[in-house]
Design a protein around this motif. Structure first.
Motif, short mmCIF file in Angstrom:
data_model
loop_
_atom_site.label_atom_id
_atom_site.label_comp_id
_atom_site.label_asym_id
_atom_site.label_seq_id
_atom_site.Cartn_x
_atom_site.Cartn_y
_atom_site.Cartn_z
N GLU A 1 0.81 -1.22 0.00
CA GLU A 1 0.00 0.00 0.00
C GLU A 1 0.84 1.27 0.00
O GLU A 1 0.30 2.37 -0.05
CB GLU A 1 -0.93 0.01 1.22
CG GLU A 1 -1.94 -1.12 1.23
CD GLU A 1 -2.94 -1.04 0.09
OE1 GLU A 1 -3.35 0.09 -0.27
OE2 GLU A 1 -3.31 -2.10 -0.43
N ASN A 2 2.16 1.10 0.07
CA ASN A 2 3.08 2.25 0.13
C ASN A 2 2.69 3.18 1.29
O ASN A 2 2.61 4.39 1.14
CB ASN A 2 3.09 3.00 -1.20
CG ASN A 2 4.36 3.80 -1.38
OD1 ASN A 2 5.42 3.40 -0.92
ND2 ASN A 2 4.25 4.93 -2.03
N THR A 3 2.45 2.57 2.46
CA THR A 3 1.95 3.28 3.63
C THR A 3 3.00 3.32 4.72
O THR A 3 3.60 2.30 5.05
CB THR A 3 0.69 2.57 4.18
OG1 THR A 3 -0.26 2.46 3.13
CG2 THR A 3 0.10 3.31 5.34
N LEU A 4 3.19 4.49 5.32
CA LEU A 4 4.09 4.65 6.45
C LEU A 4 3.53 3.86 7.64
O LEU A 4 2.38 4.05 8.02
CB LEU A 4 4.20 6.12 6.82
CG LEU A 4 5.09 6.47 7.99
CD1 LEU A 4 6.56 6.23 7.62
CD2 LEU A 4 4.88 7.92 8.40
N VAL A 5 4.34 2.96 8.20
CA VAL A 5 3.89 2.16 9.34
C VAL A 5 4.78 2.31 10.56
O VAL A 5 4.48 1.77 11.62
CB VAL A 5 3.76 0.65 8.97
CG1 VAL A 5 2.67 0.45 7.93
CG2 VAL A 5 5.08 0.07 8.51
N GLY A 6 5.89 3.04 10.43
CA GLY A 6 6.77 3.22 11.57
C GLY A 6 8.04 3.95 11.20
O GLY A 6 8.21 4.40 10.07
N THR A 7 8.93 4.04 12.18
CA THR A 7 10.23 4.68 11.97
C THR A 7 11.33 3.87 12.65
O THR A 7 11.07 3.13 13.61
CB THR A 7 10.27 6.11 12.54
OG1 THR A 7 10.15 6.06 13.96
CG2 THR A 7 9.20 6.99 11.95
N VAL A 8 12.53 4.03 12.14
CA VAL A 8 13.74 3.48 12.75
C VAL A 8 14.74 4.62 12.84
O VAL A 8 14.93 5.35 11.86
CB VAL A 8 14.35 2.33 11.92
CG1 VAL A 8 15.69 1.89 12.47
CG2 VAL A 8 13.41 1.15 11.84
N SER A 9 15.35 4.78 14.00
CA SER A 9 16.32 5.85 14.21
C SER A 9 17.60 5.27 14.79
O SER A 9 17.57 4.41 15.67
CB SER A 9 15.78 6.91 15.17
OG SER A 9 14.57 7.42 14.72
N PHE A 10 18.73 5.76 14.28
CA PHE A 10 20.04 5.45 14.84
C PHE A 10 20.59 6.77 15.36
O PHE A 10 20.64 7.76 14.63
CB PHE A 10 20.98 4.90 13.77
CG PHE A 10 20.47 3.64 13.13
CD1 PHE A 10 20.73 2.42 13.72
CD2 PHE A 10 19.74 3.68 11.96
CE1 PHE A 10 20.25 1.25 13.14
CE2 PHE A 10 19.26 2.52 11.37
CZ PHE A 10 19.52 1.31 11.97
N PHE A 11 21.01 6.81 16.64
CA PHE A 11 21.46 8.06 17.22
C PHE A 11 22.50 7.80 18.29
O PHE A 11 22.78 6.65 18.63
CB PHE A 11 20.27 8.86 17.78
CG PHE A 11 19.38 8.08 18.71
CD1 PHE A 11 19.58 8.12 20.08
CD2 PHE A 11 18.37 7.30 18.21
CE1 PHE A 11 18.77 7.40 20.94
CE2 PHE A 11 17.54 6.57 19.05
CZ PHE A 11 17.74 6.62 20.42
N ASP A 12 23.08 8.88 18.80
CA ASP A 12 24.16 8.80 19.80
C ASP A 12 25.29 7.92 19.31
O ASP A 12 25.85 7.11 20.06
CB ASP A 12 23.64 8.32 21.16
CG ASP A 12 22.80 9.38 21.85
OD1 ASP A 12 22.87 10.55 21.45
OD2 ASP A 12 22.07 9.03 22.79
N TYR A 13 25.65 8.10 18.05
CA TYR A 13 26.77 7.34 17.47
C TYR A 13 28.05 7.70 18.19
O TYR A 13 28.36 8.86 18.40
CB TYR A 13 26.88 7.65 15.98
CG TYR A 13 28.11 7.07 15.34
CD1 TYR A 13 28.27 5.69 15.25
CD2 TYR A 13 29.10 7.88 14.84
CE1 TYR A 13 29.40 5.14 14.66
CE2 TYR A 13 30.23 7.35 14.25
CZ TYR A 13 30.38 5.99 14.17
OH TYR A 13 31.49 5.44 13.59
N ASN A 14 28.80 6.69 18.60
CA ASN A 14 30.06 6.87 19.30
C ASN A 14 31.14 6.12 18.53
O ASN A 14 31.27 4.90 18.67
CB ASN A 14 29.94 6.35 20.73
CG ASN A 14 31.20 6.55 21.54
OD1 ASN A 14 32.31 6.50 21.03
ND2 ASN A 14 31.02 6.76 22.83
N PRO A 15 31.93 6.82 17.70
CA PRO A 15 32.94 6.12 16.89
C PRO A 15 34.04 5.48 17.71
O PRO A 15 34.59 4.45 17.34
CB PRO A 15 33.49 7.22 15.97
CG PRO A 15 33.12 8.50 16.62
CD PRO A 15 31.90 8.25 17.44
#
Length: 106
Positions: free
Chosen positions: A80-94
Motif C-alpha cells: 500500500e506504500n503506507t508509512l507504518v513506523g520509523t527506525v532511528s540510529f542516534f548517539d553514534y560513538n565512533p
C-alpha cells in the motif's frame, strides 16, 4: 478499475519482503507526531518527547536533519506504500563503535 500504487518519493535504502526503509521526510511528520504525542506507550520511553505543537515538532525535525549523528528512516509497507513506523540510529560513538536504536511502529 484497479487502484494504482503511488511511487515512493525517495529511493528505498533497504527492501524487505513486506516493508522497505527510506529516509524520513517532512511529509511523514503528521503521522509520526500523532504516534509520539498522543500514544500512551510514548510515556514509557526512556526518552519521552514533551508535548509540543506540530509546528514546533516540524522545526525540531528540520534542525535535527543537519545532525550527522542521527539517521531516521521511514518504515513503509510495500503493498500500500503506507508509512507504518520509523527506525532511528542516534548517539553514534565512533570510539566505542556503538549507537542507539529506536523503533516506533504504528
Amino acid at each position: 478499475m484497479s487502484k494504482k500504487k503511488p511511487a515512493p518519493l525517495i529511493r528505498p535504502s533497504f527492501i524487505g519482503k513486506n516493508v522497505y526503509l527510506r529516509p524520513l521526510t517532512v511529509n511523514d511528520l503528521e503521522s509520526i507526531y500523532i504516534w509520539q504525542q498522543l500514544c500512551e506507550p510514548q510515556s514509557l520511553s526512556c526518552r519521552p518527547c514533551g508535548f509540543t505543537s506540530f509546528d514546533q515538532y516540524v522545526e525540531k525535525f528540520k534542525k535535527g536533519q543537519a545532525d550527522s549523528k542521527v539517521n531516521r528512516f521511514a518504515i513503509v509497507e510495500q503493498d500500500e506504500n503506507t508509512l507504518v513506523g520509523t527506525v532511528s540510529f542516534f548517539d553514534y560513538n565512533p570510539h566505542n563503535r556503538s549507537a542507539e536504536l529506536g523503533v516506533l511502529i504504528d
